[in-house]
Design a protein around this motif. Structure first.
Motif, PDB file in Angstrom:
ATOM      1  N   HIS A   2       0.846  -1.187   0.000  1.00 59.08           N
ATOM      2  CA  HIS A   2       0.000   0.000   0.000  1.00 59.08           C
ATOM      3  C   HIS A   2       0.885   1.242   0.000  1.00 59.08           C
ATOM      4  CE1 HIS A   2      -2.744   3.053   1.671  1.00 59.08           C
ATOM      5  NE2 HIS A   2      -3.681   2.342   1.062  1.00 59.08           N
ATOM      6  N   GLU A   3       0.372   2.321  -0.528  1.00 53.29           N
ATOM      7  CA  GLU A   3       1.143   3.568  -0.620  1.00 53.29           C
ATOM      8  C   GLU A   3       1.658   4.040   0.735  1.00 53.29           C
ATOM      9  OE1 GLU A   3      -1.430   7.259  -1.138  1.00 53.29           O
ATOM     10  OE2 GLU A   3      -2.798   5.659  -1.758  1.00 53.29           O
ATOM     11  N   ASP A   4       0.941   3.759   1.828  1.00 48.18           N
ATOM     12  CA  ASP A   4       1.390   4.191   3.152  1.00 48.18           C
ATOM     13  C   ASP A   4       2.716   3.547   3.550  1.00 48.18           C
ATOM     14  OD1 ASP A   4      -0.781   5.856   3.412  1.00 48.18           O
ATOM     15  OD2 ASP A   4      -1.954   4.442   4.607  1.00 48.18           O
ATOM     16  N   VAL A   5       2.959   2.331   3.059  1.00 47.14           N
ATOM     17  CA  VAL A   5       4.225   1.657   3.359  1.00 47.14           C
ATOM     18  C   VAL A   5       5.384   2.450   2.760  1.00 47.14           C
ATOM     19  CG1 VAL A   5       5.590  -0.433   2.926  1.00 47.14           C
ATOM     20  CG2 VAL A   5       3.180  -0.618   3.587  1.00 47.14           C
ATOM     21  N   TRP A   6       5.167   3.023   1.582  1.00 44.08           N
ATOM     22  CA  TRP A   6       6.244   3.761   0.910  1.00 44.08           C
ATOM     23  C   TRP A   6       6.499   5.115   1.564  1.00 44.08           C
ATOM     24  CZ3 TRP A   6       8.813   0.247  -0.910  1.00 44.08           C
ATOM     25  CH2 TRP A   6       8.235  -0.836  -1.574  1.00 44.08           C
ATOM     26  N   ARG A   7       5.642   5.541   2.464  1.00 39.25           N
ATOM     27  CA  ARG A   7       5.881   6.779   3.213  1.00 39.25           C
ATOM     28  C   ARG A   7       6.786   6.533   4.415  1.00 39.25           C
ATOM     29  NH1 ARG A   7       0.137   7.545   2.013  1.00 39.25           N
ATOM     30  NH2 ARG A   7       0.001   9.122   0.390  1.00 39.25           N
ATOM     31  N   MET A   8       6.980   5.263   4.758  1.00 40.86           N
ATOM     32  CA  MET A   8       7.871   4.910   5.862  1.00 40.86           C
ATOM     33  C   MET A   8       9.315   5.073   5.380  1.00 40.86           C
ATOM     34  SD  MET A   8       5.908   1.450   7.099  1.00 40.86           S
ATOM     35  CE  MET A   8       6.993   1.106   8.471  1.00 40.86           C
ATOM     36  N   PRO A  42      10.952   1.302   5.339  1.00 41.58           N
ATOM     37  CA  PRO A  42       9.902   0.366   5.766  1.00 41.58           C
ATOM     38  C   PRO A  42      10.517  -0.872   6.424  1.00 41.58           C
ATOM     39  CG  PRO A  42      10.048   0.435   3.358  1.00 41.58           C
ATOM     40  CD  PRO A  42      11.076   1.376   3.905  1.00 41.58           C
ATOM     41  N   ILE A  43      10.397  -0.911   7.759  1.00 45.87           N
ATOM     42  CA  ILE A  43      10.957  -2.020   8.540  1.00 45.87           C
ATOM     43  C   ILE A  43       9.823  -2.627   9.353  1.00 45.87           C
ATOM     44  CG2 ILE A  43      12.558  -2.634  10.380  1.00 45.87           C
ATOM     45  CD1 ILE A  43      14.532  -1.306   8.802  1.00 45.87           C
ATOM     46  N   PHE A  44       9.732  -3.943   9.335  1.00 42.27           N
ATOM     47  CA  PHE A  44       8.682  -4.654  10.054  1.00 42.27           C
ATOM     48  C   PHE A  44       9.320  -5.741  10.905  1.00 42.27           C
ATOM     49  CE2 PHE A  44       6.949  -2.946   6.172  1.00 42.27           C
ATOM     50  CZ  PHE A  44       5.817  -2.285   6.620  1.00 42.27           C
ATOM     51  N   ASP A  45       9.062  -5.688  12.202  1.00 39.36           N
ATOM     52  CA  ASP A  45       9.637  -6.655  13.140  1.00 39.36           C
ATOM     53  C   ASP A  45      11.149  -6.775  12.959  1.00 39.36           C
ATOM     54  OD1 ASP A  45       7.143  -7.213  14.275  1.00 39.36           O
ATOM     55  OD2 ASP A  45       6.716  -8.741  12.757  1.00 39.36           O
ATOM     56  N   GLY A  46      11.802  -5.642  12.729  1.00 37.25           N
ATOM     57  CA  GLY A  46      13.249  -5.622  12.588  1.00 37.25           C
ATOM     58  C   GLY A  46      13.768  -6.060  11.225  1.00 37.25           C
ATOM     59  N   ARG A  47      12.869  -6.369  10.305  1.00 37.10           N
ATOM     60  CA  ARG A  47      13.296  -6.821   8.964  1.00 37.10           C
ATOM     61  C   ARG A  47      12.932  -5.772   7.923  1.00 37.10           C
ATOM     62  NH1 ARG A  47      10.359 -12.392   8.351  1.00 37.10           N
ATOM     63  NH2 ARG A  47       8.704 -10.950   8.793  1.00 37.10           N
ATOM     64  N   ARG A  48      13.888  -5.551   6.993  1.00 33.26           N
ATOM     65  CA  ARG A  48      13.593  -4.637   5.896  1.00 33.26           C
ATOM     66  C   ARG A  48      12.543  -5.264   4.992  1.00 33.26           C
ATOM     67  NH1 ARG A  48      18.759  -2.777   2.812  1.00 33.26           N
ATOM     68  NH2 ARG A  48      19.068  -5.005   2.653  1.00 33.26           N
ATOM     69  N   LEU A  49      11.683  -4.431   4.439  1.00 31.55           N
ATOM     70  CA  LEU A  49      10.658  -4.885   3.515  1.00 31.55           C
ATOM     71  C   LEU A  49      11.305  -5.525   2.293  1.00 31.55           C
ATOM     72  CD1 LEU A  49       7.595  -4.830   2.729  1.00 31.55           C
ATOM     73  CD2 LEU A  49       8.116  -2.679   1.557  1.00 31.55           C
TER      74      LEU A  49
END
Length: 165
Positions: free
Chosen positions: A67-73, A76-83
């Motif tokens: 989603h576009e909101d992810v690209w505003r991060m 974008p890191i989730f649970d310590g992992r890069r997207l």
């Protein structure tokens, strides 16, 4: 970067074909219709269709699963992992350029194969969008980390069959 509605992309690219000759075009569109159905079921992926109308352009499929909101991060890191960003294409130079762009965005590029596999990314997007919106499902939980994806490696395969007597 092309983020065009399915069906409109081909005519836009056809008009710009001369200006795009030799350039890299990243297709981040998702040909998803009502009911989260894939609009390309009977043929080529959206990315392959764009490549067909602009044969001098190096089309790469990437950036379509978020989603576009992810690209505003940033990043974008989730649970310590890069997207992770799957990337599909046929031209090695174009792929290297898109891999650099993915890394610059703070993400991890994942080689998705040639452009003929772009339809798999589009189908994944259709499935995930439907799961997120209709079911509220955590699509990340569908794909476990690589260490668990293939099961234990140091054990003999398990079977549920009972031995014959």
């Amino acid at each position: 970067m092309a983020a065009l509605p399915f069906g409109a992309g081909e005519s836009v690219v056809r008009e710009l074909r001369a200006a795009m000759d030799g350039k890299v075009m990243i297709d981040c569109s998702n040909p998803v219709g009502p009911g989260f159905r894939l609009l390309t079921q009977s043929g080529f992926s959206a990315a392959e269709r764009l490549a067909a109308v602009a044969p001098g352009t190096h089309v790469v499929k990437a950036f379509n699963l978020r989603h576009e909101d992810v690209w505003r991060m940033s990043p974008p890191i989730f649970d310590g992992r890069r997207l992770a960003v799957p990337v599909c294409g046929d031209d090695a130079t174009a792929l290297a350029l898109v891999h650099q762009l993915v890394k610059h965005a703070g993400c991890e590029p994942v080689a998705g194969g040639s452009l003929d596999r772009a339809g798999l990314l589009e189908a994944t997007a259709a499935l995930f969008i439907g799961l997120w919106i209709d079911e509220g499902a955590d699509a990340q939980a569908i794909a476990p980390p690589l260490a668990y994806a293939a099961g234990p490696r140091d054990e003999e395969p398990r079977t549920t069959e009972k031995p014959l007597r």
